[in-house]
Design a protein around this motif. Structure first.
Motif, PDB file in Angstrom:
ATOM      1  N   THR A 218      -3.880   5.645  10.873  1.00  0.00           N
ATOM      2  CA  THR A 218      -4.958   5.715  10.055  1.00  0.00           C
ATOM      3  C   THR A 218      -5.061   5.351   8.591  1.00  0.00           C
ATOM      4  N   PRO A 219      -6.020   4.817   7.705  1.00  0.00           N
ATOM      5  CA  PRO A 219      -5.820   4.152   6.137  1.00  0.00           C
ATOM      6  C   PRO A 219      -4.932   5.139   5.624  1.00  0.00           C
ATOM      7  N   GLU A 220      -5.412   6.321   5.668  1.00  0.00           N
ATOM      8  CA  GLU A 220      -3.625   7.194   5.151  1.00  0.00           C
ATOM      9  C   GLU A 220      -2.203   6.565   5.311  1.00  0.00           C
ATOM     10  N   ASP A 221      -2.223   6.370   6.819  1.00  0.00           N
ATOM     11  CA  ASP A 221      -0.501   6.017   6.800  1.00  0.00           C
ATOM     12  C   ASP A 221      -0.920   4.361   6.657  1.00  0.00           C
ATOM     13  N   VAL A 222      -1.824   4.014   6.475  1.00  0.00           N
ATOM     14  CA  VAL A 222      -1.462   2.164   6.725  1.00  0.00           C
ATOM     15  C   VAL A 222      -1.210   1.698   5.266  1.00  0.00           C
ATOM     16  N   GLU A 226       3.881   0.206  -0.577  1.00  0.00           N
ATOM     17  CA  GLU A 226       4.986  -1.026   0.106  1.00  0.00           C
ATOM     18  C   GLU A 226       3.871  -2.616   0.665  1.00  0.00           C
ATOM     19  N   LEU A 227       2.885  -1.582   1.237  1.00  0.00           N
ATOM     20  CA  LEU A 227       2.303  -3.186   2.245  1.00  0.00           C
ATOM     21  C   LEU A 227       1.796  -3.706   1.861  1.00  0.00           C
ATOM     22  N   ALA A 236      -0.310  -2.064  -7.086  1.00  0.00           N
ATOM     23  CA  ALA A 236      -1.366  -1.401  -6.928  1.00  0.00           C
ATOM     24  C   ALA A 236      -0.520   0.096  -6.880  1.00  0.00           C
ATOM     25  N   HIS A 237      -1.772   0.963  -6.943  1.00  0.00           N
ATOM     26  CA  HIS A 237      -0.696   2.793  -7.201  1.00  0.00           C
ATOM     27  C   HIS A 237      -1.692   3.268  -6.216  1.00  0.00           C
TER      28      HIS A 237
END
Length: 253
Positions: A218-222, A226-227, A236-237
């Motif tokens: 999901t977008p929340e997981d990915v 760090e990525l 980025a935050h």
């Protein structure tokens, strides 16, 4: 599953472009494909659309190996909008959209009421009915992209594959096009550059780096800090958006 890819490999000469990639696109969902330039996104999309054959691995449509399906049958269900889709002839908008019906017609068949209905529905869904008789060259960039989408919808696809469809559009037309795709209810795999747009409109994301899958979910997981640093080389935050439940990326100067 609508589209499944298992351990795909594709090369140009000795250079591996798609390296052991597996994915699943579930019925009706939007799968976003992310990655820096040169990560293999376009090549992967062309494999999924059946326009290239993998050197290894397999692709299935509803469980059937795409290599065993006739090209015309693939075109009847999978619509592909390329990154630099062009229409050279100065056709009317309606004639451009009619091109999407070619996979459904034989050499000797005439134009039918079913074809008319598909074209009219595609024009209506992309809000181009009022411009059906306008010439191609008179359209704005956003209107041309919507016309390409209408042509794809006229194919009556079960799967829609889009390669950076918002490229070169202003922000208003980018969001409008993605919002339209999100309402279609068609299984969609879409390559995007804008990470916030991917978070807003995609159900799941798959991230490529140098041809390999480095993250999926999901977008929340990915979309983690760090990525973004490791794959896209940006600081980025990532925080919840004040406007929707998806993450929002704030880039650090």
């Amino acid at each position: 599953m609508s589209i499944r890819a298992e351990n795909l490999v594709w090369k140009i000469g000795s250079k591996t472009i798609v390296d052991d990639v597996s994915l699943i696109a579930r019925p009706g969902e939007i799968l976003g494909l992310l990655g820096p330039n040169g990560s293999g996104k376009t090549s992967l999309l062309r494999l999924l659309a059946g326009l290239k054959r993998p050197l290894a691995g397999r692709i299935t449509l509803d469980g059937q190996d795409i290599g065993t399906i006739r090209r015309r049958a693939i075109a009847q269900r999978v619509a592909f909008i390329e990154q630099h889709a062009t229409t050279n002839a100065n056709l009317k908008v309606v004639d451009v959209v009619k091109l999407g019906r070619f996979p459904h017609r034989s050499m000797f068949s005439g134009w039918t009421s079913v074809d008319d209905a598909a074209v009219n529905s595609a024009l209506d869904r992309t809000e181009l009915t009022a411009k059906r008789n306008d010439t191609w060259q008179s359209l704005s960039g956003g209107e041309k992209q919507r016309a390409h989408l209408a042509r794809a919808l006229a194919q009556s696809p079960k799967e829609l594959i889009l390669d950076e469809p918002t490229n070169h559009l202003d922000v208003h037309h980018q969001i409008g096009l993605l919002r339209l795709v999100s309402t279609l209810g068609v299984t969609s795999i879409i390559a995007l550059h804008d990470l916030n747009h991917a978070a807003m409109f995609c159900d799941r994301l798959l991230v490529l780096q140098a041809g390999k899958v480095v993250a999926s979910g999901t977008p929340e997981d990915v979309l983690t800090r760090e990525l973004l640093r490791d794959v896209f080389s940006v600081e980025a935050h990532v925080s919840p958006s004040p406007y929707h439940a998806k993450p929002h990326i704030h880039f650090v100067r």
